[in-house]
Design a protein around this motif. Structure first.
Motif, mmCIF file in Angstrom:
data_model
loop_
_atom_site.group_PDB
_atom_site.id
_atom_site.type_symbol
_atom_site.label_atom_id
_atom_site.label_comp_id
_atom_site.label_asym_id
_atom_site.label_seq_id
_atom_site.Cartn_x
_atom_site.Cartn_y
_atom_site.Cartn_z
ATOM 1 N N ASP A 117 -33.144 1.385 -7.478
ATOM 2 C CA ASP A 117 -31.635 1.277 -7.403
ATOM 3 C C ASP A 117 -31.110 1.704 -6.061
ATOM 4 O O ASP A 117 -31.241 3.030 -5.790
ATOM 5 C CB ASP A 117 -31.091 1.798 -8.551
ATOM 6 C CG ASP A 117 -29.650 1.311 -9.039
ATOM 7 O OD1 ASP A 117 -29.252 0.505 -8.538
ATOM 8 O OD2 ASP A 117 -29.007 2.454 -9.522
ATOM 9 N N CYS A 118 -30.701 0.949 -5.187
ATOM 10 C CA CYS A 118 -30.035 1.174 -4.137
ATOM 11 C C CYS A 118 -28.694 0.598 -3.949
ATOM 12 O O CYS A 118 -28.189 -0.375 -4.007
ATOM 13 C CB CYS A 118 -30.914 0.662 -3.059
ATOM 14 S SG CYS A 118 -30.433 0.763 -1.131
ATOM 15 N N HIS A 119 -27.842 1.790 -3.521
ATOM 16 C CA HIS A 119 -26.327 1.495 -3.212
ATOM 17 C C HIS A 119 -26.230 1.636 -1.754
ATOM 18 O O HIS A 119 -26.616 2.682 -1.043
ATOM 19 C CB HIS A 119 -25.396 2.320 -4.030
ATOM 20 C CG HIS A 119 -25.686 2.394 -5.463
ATOM 21 N ND1 HIS A 119 -24.861 1.403 -6.413
ATOM 22 C CD2 HIS A 119 -26.510 2.772 -6.307
ATOM 23 C CE1 HIS A 119 -25.247 1.444 -7.586
ATOM 24 N NE2 HIS A 119 -26.307 2.446 -7.527
ATOM 25 N N ILE A 120 -25.591 0.793 -0.957
ATOM 26 C CA ILE A 120 -24.808 0.811 0.137
ATOM 27 C C ILE A 120 -23.503 0.725 0.421
ATOM 28 O O ILE A 120 -22.710 0.032 -0.214
ATOM 29 C CB ILE A 120 -25.611 -0.451 1.134
ATOM 30 C CG1 ILE A 120 -26.969 -0.325 0.920
ATOM 31 C CG2 ILE A 120 -25.169 -0.275 2.405
ATOM 32 C CD1 ILE A 120 -27.838 -1.762 1.540
ATOM 33 N N PHE A 121 -22.975 1.899 1.048
ATOM 34 C CA PHE A 121 -21.336 2.075 1.299
ATOM 35 C C PHE A 121 -21.239 2.017 2.825
ATOM 36 O O PHE A 121 -21.769 2.116 3.611
ATOM 37 C CB PHE A 121 -21.232 3.769 0.577
ATOM 38 C CG PHE A 121 -21.559 3.701 -0.661
ATOM 39 C CD1 PHE A 121 -20.672 3.392 -1.737
ATOM 40 C CD2 PHE A 121 -22.663 4.643 -1.052
ATOM 41 C CE1 PHE A 121 -21.163 3.653 -2.818
ATOM 42 C CE2 PHE A 121 -23.202 4.625 -2.318
ATOM 43 C CZ PHE A 121 -22.434 4.128 -3.245
ATOM 44 N N ASN A 122 -19.660 1.657 2.985
ATOM 45 C CA ASN A 122 -19.339 2.030 4.393
ATOM 46 C C ASN A 122 -18.624 3.190 4.580
ATOM 47 O O ASN A 122 -19.079 4.142 3.700
ATOM 48 C CB ASN A 122 -18.127 0.890 4.730
ATOM 49 C CG ASN A 122 -16.919 1.035 3.847
ATOM 50 O OD1 ASN A 122 -16.794 1.875 3.104
ATOM 51 N ND2 ASN A 122 -16.339 -0.345 4.047
ATOM 52 N N ARG A 123 -18.080 3.526 5.607
ATOM 53 C CA ARG A 123 -17.904 4.771 5.670
ATOM 54 C C ARG A 123 -16.526 5.370 5.239
ATOM 55 O O ARG A 123 -16.352 6.647 5.126
ATOM 56 C CB ARG A 123 -17.428 4.816 7.291
ATOM 57 C CG ARG A 123 -16.192 4.074 8.015
ATOM 58 C CD ARG A 123 -16.080 4.114 9.427
ATOM 59 N NE ARG A 123 -16.141 5.296 9.636
ATOM 60 C CZ ARG A 123 -15.816 5.724 11.279
ATOM 61 N NH1 ARG A 123 -15.816 4.703 11.918
ATOM 62 N NH2 ARG A 123 -15.211 6.902 11.567
ATOM 63 N N TRP A 124 -15.957 4.388 4.364
ATOM 64 C CA TRP A 124 -14.831 4.694 3.477
ATOM 65 C C TRP A 124 -15.336 4.935 2.119
ATOM 66 O O TRP A 124 -14.473 5.094 1.180
ATOM 67 C CB TRP A 124 -13.862 3.898 3.660
ATOM 68 C CG TRP A 124 -13.052 4.037 5.050
ATOM 69 C CD1 TRP A 124 -12.204 4.733 5.393
ATOM 70 C CD2 TRP A 124 -13.382 2.962 6.231
ATOM 71 N NE1 TRP A 124 -11.934 4.639 7.013
ATOM 72 C CE2 TRP A 124 -12.424 3.448 7.402
ATOM 73 C CE3 TRP A 124 -14.116 2.101 6.574
ATOM 74 C CZ2 TRP A 124 -12.542 3.025 8.484
ATOM 75 C CZ3 TRP A 124 -14.138 1.369 7.666
ATOM 76 C CH2 TRP A 124 -13.617 2.000 8.735
ATOM 77 N N GLY A 125 -16.403 4.632 1.923
ATOM 78 C CA GLY A 125 -17.044 4.662 0.351
ATOM 79 C C GLY A 125 -17.035 3.406 -0.453
ATOM 80 O O GLY A 125 -17.140 3.600 -1.573
#
Length: 453
Positions: A381-389
């Motif tokens: 399970d992988c979640h990818i976020f930008n710098r603002w979450g």
């Protein structure tokens, strides 16, 4: 005759050249005489089988010789070294000898110095084939079929000039139905079995049939040629022996980012990076009533972890280590069993590695996907976020990758973050996090800090 003279005579007989067998003919032989060519090493030009030699006469003529006389000698199982001279009748270039009822060898030496001729005569009346009944006893050994003949079809012998005994095959034919494996169709199909017997002495032992059948014994070849062949058959014999063929096929998983080394299936072995899905298939013969696939971590199968009572079994291997698989089957009475080869399935240790940069949109097919490198990862399970979450991507399988898009559009270059929870086949838990650097690409060179929503 002393020993030395016998030795010299025997050596001479072994080195003579064999003349044409057309020089020999028979009278009052009781029917057609069958001529058989023996091995050259016997020193014999022919073996002659006479239906009944009791009142027969053998006639010899030297080809191309006029007025030549012949010296006749007869020998028995001791060979030509013990040959004895016998009286003959001369008629021009021919000479003849009365045979009598015994099997014997003859040496004919022309007086003109031509090569000697040696041959053996079999009086078939002494070896008559009688086939009355063919039976199949109730008790049978696995893999073999035992039959009992009521009759006579014993061994017929002839002897070379040096006294070596040879078997004259009766050519008895034993025929029956059985099964053979069609590898391409992966099934057993009907086939005809046939064996040639030189003679019958005691029980007949042959390969066990793989289906119900009757056995037919025909012969012998001499009676067949004389038009009086005999045939006997058993009642239907139920198949008791079992055979099987097995196959194991591993489903291919095309994942460029999956690590393949050491214990993977790229070398033709089974297993590799979990999860591994393998199908096992068996084809069995008619008597195989009990069928079972066995799975064990013990190569001796003393402790079996799982049994599948079917011809087909499919399993997904998710745990690190080695599993041994085999197929067993047996007949209804438990008197004959079959065990296949052992298939070894090796599942390797887990690994999970994450890259820190990629360049979507820069060059198609070249570093345009962010993907982990993995081996034997069974949950992911992988979640990818930008710098603002803001979550811009989620991956639920390690074979998946992020193409740098969010809601169908390429995201700006910069730093993004991943959080991964995973578990390996070896029980190892992974909790990973880190940066993903998107390197600038042609379609988006902006350095804006506007957040992605």
């Amino acid at each position: 005759m002393n020993y030395l003279n016998k030795y010299i005579l025997l050596s001479t007989l072994l080195t003579i050249s064999v003349t044409a067998v057309a020089q020999v003919s028979f009278e009052n032989a009781g029917g057609e005489v069958i001529e058989i060519k023996p091995p050259t090493s016997t020193g014999l030009s022919a073996v002659y089988v006479l239906p009944d030699a009791a009142n027969a006469k053998v006639v010899f003529k030297s080809p191309g010789s006029q007025g030549a006389t012949h010296r006749w000698q007869r020998f028995d199982s001791r060979g030509g070294g013990f040959a004895e001279t016998v009286p003959s009748t001369v008629n021009g270039s021919e000479s003849s000898v009365l045979l009598g009822g015994s099997d014997a060898g003859y040496i004919v030496a022309p007086s003109d110095g031509a090569a000697q001729t040696c041959f053996w005569i079999v009086n078939y009346a002494n070896h008559e084939c009688v086939l009355r009944e063919l039976l199949s006893p109730a008790e049978q050994d696995c893999g073999q079929q035992r039959l009992t003949l009521d009759g006579e079809a014993g061994r017929i012998m002839y002897y070379s000039v040096n006294g070596r005994g040879e078997t004259l095959s009766r050519g008895l034919r034993l025929s029956y139905s059985t099964l053979s494996l069609d590898e391409e169709r992966r099934q057993w199909v009907n086939a005809e079995g046939e064996e040639t017997l030189d003679y019958v002495s005691g029980d007949i032992i042959c390969a066990a049939p793989l289906c119900d059948t009757d056995f037919t014994l025909s012969g012998d070849r001499f009676q067949q040629q004389w038009g009086r062949e005999q045939t006997v058959a058993t009642a239907t014999v139920a198949a008791h022996s079992v055979e099987a063929a097995t196959w194991a096929e591993q489903y291919a998983r095309e994942s460029d980012n999956e690590i393949k080394d050491g214990d993977d299936s790229s070398d033709g072995s089974l297993g590799g990076s979990a999860p591994v899905r393998i199908s096992f298939t068996a084809a069995v013969t008619d008597a195989a009533i009990y069928r079972e696939w066995q799975f064990a971590t013990d190569p001796e199968f003393d402790l079996i972890d799982m049994r599948v009572n079917d011809l087909e079994a499919e399993r997904v291997f998710e745990d690190y280590g080695t599993v041994y698989v085999r197929f067993v089957c047996g007949n209804n009475e438990g008197t004959c069993e079959y065990a296949s080869q052992t298939y070894t399935v090796n599942i390797g240790e887990s690994r999970l590695e994450c890259p820190n940069a990629f360049s979507p949109g820069a060059s198609e097919g070249v570093n345009d996907l962010w993907m982990v490198s993995y081996k034997s990862i069974t949950s992911f399970d992988c979640h990818i976020f930008n710098r603002w979450g803001v979550e811009v991507a989620r991956l639920t399988n390690p074979s998946q990758g992020w193409d740098g898009r969010y809601k169908g559009k390429l995201v700006p270059s910069g730093v993004y973050y991943y959080v991964i929870k995973a578990r390996g086949a070896d029980g190892k838990s992974y909790k990973l996090s880190g940066d993903i650097n998107i390197i600038g690409y042609k379609d988006n060179r902006s350095t804006t800090s506007t957040p992605v929503e």
